[in-house]
Design an enzyme around this catalytic site. Structure first.
Site, PDB file in Angstrom:
ATOM      1  N   HIS A 125     161.386  72.219   1.837  1.00 25.11           N
ATOM      2  CA  HIS A 125     160.925  71.343   0.812  1.00 25.11           C
ATOM      3  C   HIS A 125     159.964  70.903   2.347  1.00 25.11           C
ATOM      4  O   HIS A 125     159.836  69.600   2.139  1.00 25.11           O
ATOM      5  CB  HIS A 125     161.782  70.114   0.993  1.00 25.11           C
ATOM      6  CG  HIS A 125     161.080  69.195  -0.655  1.00 25.11           C
ATOM      7  ND1 HIS A 125     159.963  68.814  -1.460  1.00 25.11           N
ATOM      8  CD2 HIS A 125     160.754  67.584  -0.531  1.00 25.11           C
ATOM      9  CE1 HIS A 125     159.106  68.889  -1.611  1.00 25.11           C
ATOM     10  NE2 HIS A 125     159.571  67.502  -1.181  1.00 25.11           N
ATOM     11  N   ASP A 155     159.145  71.274  -6.234  1.00 23.85           N
ATOM     12  CA  ASP A 155     158.235  72.534  -5.678  1.00 23.85           C
ATOM     13  C   ASP A 155     158.055  73.873  -6.578  1.00 23.85           C
ATOM     14  O   ASP A 155     156.906  73.996  -6.983  1.00 23.85           O
ATOM     15  CB  ASP A 155     158.494  72.824  -4.344  1.00 23.85           C
ATOM     16  CG  ASP A 155     159.208  71.589  -3.266  1.00 23.85           C
ATOM     17  OD1 ASP A 155     157.781  70.849  -2.887  1.00 23.85           O
ATOM     18  OD2 ASP A 155     159.954  71.386  -2.785  1.00 23.85           O
ATOM     19  N   GLY A 203     168.819  54.374  -3.759  1.00 25.14           N
ATOM     20  CA  GLY A 203     167.238  53.595  -3.810  1.00 25.14           C
ATOM     21  C   GLY A 203     166.818  53.509  -5.261  1.00 25.14           C
ATOM     22  O   GLY A 203     166.166  53.147  -5.443  1.00 25.14           O
ATOM     23  N   ALA A 204     168.034  52.383  -5.640  1.00 19.77           N
ATOM     24  CA  ALA A 204     167.511  52.142  -6.854  1.00 19.77           C
ATOM     25  C   ALA A 204     166.534  51.745  -7.456  1.00 19.77           C
ATOM     26  O   ALA A 204     166.066  51.244  -8.494  1.00 19.77           O
ATOM     27  CB  ALA A 204     169.003  52.268  -7.498  1.00 19.77           C
ATOM     28  N   ALA A 205     166.495  50.624  -6.545  1.00 19.55           N
ATOM     29  CA  ALA A 205     165.055  50.062  -7.375  1.00 19.55           C
ATOM     30  C   ALA A 205     163.820  50.595  -6.256  1.00 19.55           C
ATOM     31  O   ALA A 205     163.650  49.762  -6.686  1.00 19.55           O
ATOM     32  CB  ALA A 205     165.266  47.978  -5.971  1.00 19.55           C
ATOM     33  N   GLY A 206     163.713  51.456  -6.394  1.00 19.06           N
ATOM     34  CA  GLY A 206     163.102  51.816  -5.926  1.00 19.06           C
ATOM     35  C   GLY A 206     161.790  52.912  -6.436  1.00 19.06           C
ATOM     36  O   GLY A 206     162.385  52.540  -7.715  1.00 19.06           O
ATOM     37  N   GLN A 207     160.570  53.397  -6.356  1.00 14.78           N
ATOM     38  CA  GLN A 207     159.887  53.844  -7.390  1.00 14.78           C
ATOM     39  C   GLN A 207     159.920  55.071  -7.707  1.00 14.78           C
ATOM     40  O   GLN A 207     160.338  55.354  -9.049  1.00 14.78           O
ATOM     41  CB  GLN A 207     158.297  54.119  -6.570  1.00 14.78           C
ATOM     42  CG  GLN A 207     158.013  55.087  -5.474  1.00 14.78           C
ATOM     43  CD  GLN A 207     156.854  55.530  -5.560  1.00 14.78           C
ATOM     44  OE1 GLN A 207     155.856  55.677  -6.361  1.00 14.78           O
ATOM     45  NE2 GLN A 207     156.373  55.975  -4.642  1.00 14.78           N
ATOM     46  N   ILE A 208     160.990  56.313  -7.447  1.00 13.30           N
ATOM     47  CA  ILE A 208     161.742  57.264  -8.283  1.00 13.30           C
ATOM     48  C   ILE A 208     162.872  56.473  -9.282  1.00 13.30           C
ATOM     49  O   ILE A 208     162.295  56.720 -10.280  1.00 13.30           O
ATOM     50  CB  ILE A 208     162.722  58.152  -7.100  1.00 13.30           C
ATOM     51  CG1 ILE A 208     161.078  58.658  -6.423  1.00 13.30           C
ATOM     52  CG2 ILE A 208     163.128  59.476  -7.853  1.00 13.30           C
ATOM     53  CD1 ILE A 208     161.925  60.066  -5.331  1.00 13.30           C
TER      54      ILE A 208
HETATM   55  N1  NAD Z   1     162.385  66.132  -1.954  1.00 15.49           N
HETATM   56  C1  NAD Z   1     161.332  65.601  -2.834  1.00 15.49           C
HETATM   57  O1  NAD Z   1     160.186  66.674  -3.773  1.00 15.49           O
HETATM   58  C2  NAD Z   1     161.124  64.174  -3.383  1.00 15.49           C
HETATM   59  C3  NAD Z   1     159.734  63.923  -4.098  1.00 15.49           C
HETATM   60  C4  NAD Z   1     159.039  62.932  -4.146  1.00 15.49           C
HETATM   61  C5  NAD Z   1     160.416  61.560  -3.006  1.00 15.49           C
HETATM   62  N2  NAD Z   1     160.110  62.256  -2.275  1.00 15.49           N
HETATM   63  C6  NAD Z   1     161.453  60.714  -0.769  1.00 15.49           C
HETATM   64  O2  NAD Z   1     162.160  60.058  -1.868  1.00 15.49           O
HETATM   65  C7  NAD Z   1     161.720  59.261  -1.659  1.00 15.49           C
HETATM   66  C8  NAD Z   1     162.893  58.048  -2.108  1.00 15.49           C
HETATM   67  O3  NAD Z   1     160.717  58.089  -2.690  1.00 15.49           O
HETATM   68  P1  NAD Z   1     160.683  56.680  -3.751  1.00 15.49           P
HETATM   69  O4  NAD Z   1     158.723  57.031  -4.173  1.00 15.49           O
HETATM   70  O5  NAD Z   1     161.942  56.058  -4.372  1.00 15.49           O
HETATM   71  O6  NAD Z   1     160.425  55.212  -2.215  1.00 15.49           O
HETATM   72  P2  NAD Z   1     160.764  53.382  -2.670  1.00 15.49           P
HETATM   73  O7  NAD Z   1     160.120  53.215  -0.805  1.00 15.49           O
HETATM   74  O8  NAD Z   1     159.969  53.038  -4.074  1.00 15.49           O
HETATM   75  O9  NAD Z   1     162.145  53.526  -2.932  1.00 15.49           O
HETATM   76  C9  NAD Z   1     163.375  53.848  -1.478  1.00 15.49           C
HETATM   77  C10 NAD Z   1     164.538  52.913  -2.311  1.00 15.49           C
HETATM   78  O10 NAD Z   1     165.488  53.112  -1.510  1.00 15.49           O
HETATM   79  C11 NAD Z   1     166.601  51.758  -0.857  1.00 15.49           C
HETATM   80  N3  NAD Z   1     166.291  52.277   0.341  1.00 15.49           N
HETATM   81  C12 NAD Z   1     166.515  52.926   1.586  1.00 15.49           C
HETATM   82  N4  NAD Z   1     167.688  52.376   3.477  1.00 15.49           N
HETATM   83  C13 NAD Z   1     168.368  51.871   1.584  1.00 15.49           C
HETATM   84  C14 NAD Z   1     169.744  52.481   1.796  1.00 15.49           C
HETATM   85  N5  NAD Z   1     170.674  52.695   3.320  1.00 15.49           N
HETATM   86  N6  NAD Z   1     170.833  52.878   0.985  1.00 15.49           N
HETATM   87  C15 NAD Z   1     170.417  52.940  -0.326  1.00 15.49           C
HETATM   88  N7  NAD Z   1     169.078  52.540  -0.864  1.00 15.49           N
HETATM   89  C16 NAD Z   1     168.105  52.512   0.188  1.00 15.49           C
HETATM   90  C17 NAD Z   1     164.803  51.227  -0.389  1.00 15.49           C
HETATM   91  O11 NAD Z   1     165.150  49.892  -0.886  1.00 15.49           O
HETATM   92  C18 NAD Z   1     163.254  51.431  -1.757  1.00 15.49           C
HETATM   93  O12 NAD Z   1     164.324  49.863  -3.101  1.00 15.49           O
HETATM   94  C19 NAD Z   1     161.466  59.356  -0.157  1.00 15.49           C
HETATM   95  O13 NAD Z   1     162.641  59.473   1.256  1.00 15.49           O
HETATM   96  C20 NAD Z   1     160.270  60.457  -0.346  1.00 15.49           C
HETATM   97  O14 NAD Z   1     159.891  61.101   0.438  1.00 15.49           O
HETATM   98  C21 NAD Z   1     161.354  63.426  -2.129  1.00 15.49           C
HETATM   99  O1  LMR Z   2     155.736  64.756   0.273  1.00 13.20           O
HETATM  100  C1  LMR Z   2     156.474  64.027   0.035  1.00 13.20           C
HETATM  101  O2  LMR Z   2     156.323  63.014   0.476  1.00 13.20           O
HETATM  102  C2  LMR Z   2     156.713  62.892  -0.997  1.00 13.20           C
HETATM  103  C3  LMR Z   2     157.279  64.117  -1.888  1.00 13.20           C
HETATM  104  O3  LMR Z   2     158.868  65.373  -0.810  1.00 13.20           O
HETATM  105  C4  LMR Z   2     156.271  65.539  -2.494  1.00 13.20           C
HETATM  106  O4  LMR Z   2     156.666  66.785  -2.752  1.00 13.20           O
HETATM  107  O5  LMR Z   2     155.858  64.468  -3.769  1.00 13.20           O
END
Ligand code: NAD
Ligand code: LMR
Length: 326
Positions: free
Chosen positions: A187, A159, A11-16
């Protein structure tokens, strides 16, 4: 200088990742003496965006970066990887629970578990961030039979950090005054932030707050913080999630401070009566690249009920994806 280690991020091009990659590259995660080779995975339609992120990483001229590659092939991304941060997954929108993502995201983690099994270092440390993180970690772990289940973890550090910050605000303290925060379980909105063992200025935290506030405000607010951020920001947490991922991996790789512990979603060995094999968040200490569950904490009826409720939810999530668990 140490030899470089390989860090795979999905997910390297995503927001996290837009926050996470720059923190890893600057040495925040593995130390300022640890060069890294970044192996970045995206889906095919996002490869152009990933190219832009890689260009920006290059333009930072980070001294610790010993190589960067981008691919849409999981076998390439996980090749010889020492660390993997599985971020790539769909985030939830307003009104959704994280487990509503199970169907959309579960398949990703079975395929990536297999690719890790076949390609990565056998000592790889895996952190699952993509939601629902605990059950996605379980799916990846079960699809990687040649890797020790202890190497698959899920992120509850966000958390944990939220729990410390909210307690500090309530008591007019800073997080530096707080030790031994614990998040038990999933979580999700059933997680249990436990203040019975947490210390503020060396004294038990639960004794320093009103029971009404603990039960009626603190626990639900920590449980619902992710949803509150989605409501306020219009998108799920990103920089704070990246920060927690950095914290989780740093603690695991470089160790926890003496007299303190962290919360990690890990493979349950049955400790505290939790079903073996679930990925459940426990208080852990880390040393020499390995984690240990903090044992011997007293669990009263209040805590026991909450620890079991979140365990129950994890068991239900596991049963819902049983077709993906070899
Ligand atoms: N555990 C936690 O505390 C926590 C906190 C925040 C977000 N999250 C989760 O993290 C995930 C990512 O969040 P985000 O805001 O970066 O989302 P995002 O949509 O901005 O980025 C996700 C990226 O993953 C890519 N992707 C999708 N399927 C893929 C695959 N099979 N292989 C590789 N890349 C793939 C997408 O193209 C996208 O660029 C979400 O599921 C979100 O709910 C978890
Ligand atoms: O709450 C969500 O869906 C994103 C992430 O897991 C969070 O805790 O911020």
């Amino acid at each position: 200088m140490k030899a470089p280690v390989r860090v795979a991020v999905t997910g390297a091009a995503g927001q996290i990742s837009y926050s996470l990659l720059f923190r890893i590259a600057s040495g925040d995660m593995l130390g300022k003496d640890q060069p890294v080779i970044l192996q970045l995975l995206e889906i095919t339609p996002a490869l152009e965006a990933l190219k832009g992120v890689i260009m920006e990483l290059e333009d930072c001229a980070f001294p610790l970066v010993a190589g960067i590659s981008g691919t849409d092939d999981a076998n390439v991304a996980f090749k010889d990887a020492d660390y993997a941060l599985l971020v790539g997954a769909r985030p939830r929108g307003p009104g959704m629970e994280r487990k509503d993502l199970l169907e959309a995201n579960a398949a990703i983690f079975s395929a990536q578990g297999k690719a890790i099994n076949d390609n990565a270092s056998k000592d790889i440390k895996v952190l699952v961030v993509g939601n629902p993180a605990n059950t996605n970690a379980l799916i990846a772990q079960r699809n990687a039979p040649d890797i020790n289940p202890r190497q698959f973890t899920a992120m509850t550090r966000l958390d944990h950090n939220r729990g410390m910050a909210q307690l500090a605000t309530k008591l007019g303290k800073t997080v530096n005054d707080i030790k031994k925060m614990t998040i038990w379980g999933n979580h999700s909105s059933t997680q249990y932030p436990d203040l019975h063992h947490c210390e503020v200025d060396g004294k038990v935290a639960v004794d320093q707050v009103e029971q009404d506030w603990y039960e009626g405000t603190y626990i639900p607010e920590v449980q619902q913080r992710g949803a509150a951020i989605i409501k306020a920001r219009g998108a799920s947490s990103a920089a704070s999630a990246a920060n927690a991922a950095v914290d989780h991996m740093r603690s695991w790789a470089l160790g926890t401070a003496e007299g303190d512990w962290v919360s990690m979603g890990i493979y349950s060995d049955g400790s505290y009566g939790i079903q073996e094999g679930l990925i459940y968040s426990y208080p852990c200490t880390c040393k020499d690249g390995d984690w240990t569950i903090v044992q011997g904490l007293e669990v009263n009826d209040f805590s026991r009920a909450r620890m079991q409720a979140t365990e129950q939810e994890l068991a239900e999530e596991r049963d819902a994806v049983s077709h993906l668990l070899p």
